[in-house]
Design a protein around this motif. Sequence first.
Motif, PDB file in Angstrom:
ATOM      1  N   GLU A 192      12.642 -42.063 145.212  1.00  0.00           N
ATOM      2  CA  GLU A 192      11.506 -42.419 146.068  1.00  0.00           C
ATOM      3  C   GLU A 192      11.279 -41.378 147.156  1.00  0.00           C
ATOM      4  O   GLU A 192      10.136 -40.972 147.420  1.00  0.00           O
ATOM      5  CB  GLU A 192      11.747 -43.786 146.710  1.00  0.00           C
ATOM      6  CG  GLU A 192      11.755 -44.954 145.755  1.00  0.00           C
ATOM      7  CD  GLU A 192      12.195 -46.248 146.405  1.00  0.00           C
ATOM      8  OE1 GLU A 192      12.063 -47.304 145.776  1.00  0.00           O
ATOM      9  OE2 GLU A 192      12.692 -46.198 147.559  1.00  0.00           O
ATOM     10  N   ALA A 193      12.359 -40.952 147.796  1.00  0.00           N
ATOM     11  CA  ALA A 193      12.243 -39.972 148.876  1.00  0.00           C
ATOM     12  C   ALA A 193      11.771 -38.624 148.347  1.00  0.00           C
ATOM     13  O   ALA A 193      10.964 -37.935 148.984  1.00  0.00           O
ATOM     14  CB  ALA A 193      13.574 -39.836 149.600  1.00  0.00           C
ATOM     15  N   ALA A 194      12.267 -38.234 147.179  1.00  0.00           N
ATOM     16  CA  ALA A 194      11.828 -36.977 146.587  1.00  0.00           C
ATOM     17  C   ALA A 194      10.349 -37.028 146.233  1.00  0.00           C
ATOM     18  O   ALA A 194       9.614 -36.050 146.436  1.00  0.00           O
ATOM     19  CB  ALA A 194      12.664 -36.661 145.348  1.00  0.00           C
ATOM     20  N   ALA A 195       9.898 -38.177 145.722  1.00  0.00           N
ATOM     21  CA  ALA A 195       8.486 -38.323 145.381  1.00  0.00           C
ATOM     22  C   ALA A 195       7.600 -38.267 146.616  1.00  0.00           C
ATOM     23  O   ALA A 195       6.421 -37.891 146.532  1.00  0.00           O
ATOM     24  CB  ALA A 195       8.267 -39.640 144.640  1.00  0.00           C
ATOM     25  N   ALA A 196       8.173 -38.647 147.770  1.00  0.00           N
ATOM     26  CA  ALA A 196       7.441 -38.571 149.036  1.00  0.00           C
ATOM     27  C   ALA A 196       7.608 -37.216 149.719  1.00  0.00           C
ATOM     28  O   ALA A 196       7.235 -37.048 150.881  1.00  0.00           O
ATOM     29  CB  ALA A 196       7.906 -39.683 149.971  1.00  0.00           C
TER      30      ALA A 196
END
Length: 293
Positions: A192-196
């Motif tokens: 999730e953090a990487a996608a953000a």
Amino acid sequence: MSASSDFTHYPLAAPPPAASRPFAGKLDEIRAQHTAFWAQPAAAGDARAFLRGDAAHAYATRSAVAPPGAAAGAAGPHALPGWVRAWTPFTGFAGPVLAEDEQVVIVGNRSSFDAAQYGGAAGGGGRAGMSALHLLGLPKANLYNGVSLTPRTARVVDAVAALFRARWRDSAAFREAVFAHQLAAVDRREREAAAANRPDAAERADDARVRWGELLPALDALDADNDFTFGLHLWPDHSVAHLHVHILAAGEEARQYSTRVHDRKTKDAFEVRDYVLNEVAERPELYEPAEQE
């Protein structure tokens, strides 16, 4: 999920010791929130409709009676945050289940235990889990929230505690599934953090995995009866409008990397149960005629 809403046959479970009840001592708040719910004109009708799975029912969205937290003196009708609705993510739950019996299931909390993966306490850490071990106990029946419990349903707390304690004590496969779920939540948060486009997503996830590895021996040694606490978020302080009991490893070691944002609003589930059993009258109008016989 569809099952009986009658939990009266479950034996009363003993609460954990005081050292593992960090959310106890809030009886006045429990009483006030329970009373405020039933003061709403739509409470009985909406709770009954949800219990029956009535998607066609016109659930309330606003009320002339101000809910807790409404601005003093504000003119109605008032919005009803988190009110009863026809469907929630836990209604008819179809996700992975860690354990179940005829009336309750135990599932994993989807969030990572490590608040640092969300930016820490000052940066959204409230989205993290409340402990290194954070599970949820759900009734299969459509029970709305701790404030809608009556003597007929209050022992859902005992049902969840009994199922969890038995599996934790007796099933190595259950423990391994719990550990795998918690570690998978770290991976999920990294994605999730990487996608953000957070540049530190991988570093924070690696740190969380190291912390998890350090915690694991102590977590595996936890005692089912003494080292876990059970909590409820009462309306309007809850996130999902289907009753769910938070099952947490209670010690400071297990909670050291997790969020404390929700501690204030969390009520001890056994304290809620005892309040309902000792002070609340039954509401037979909520239940199907066949279930009252």
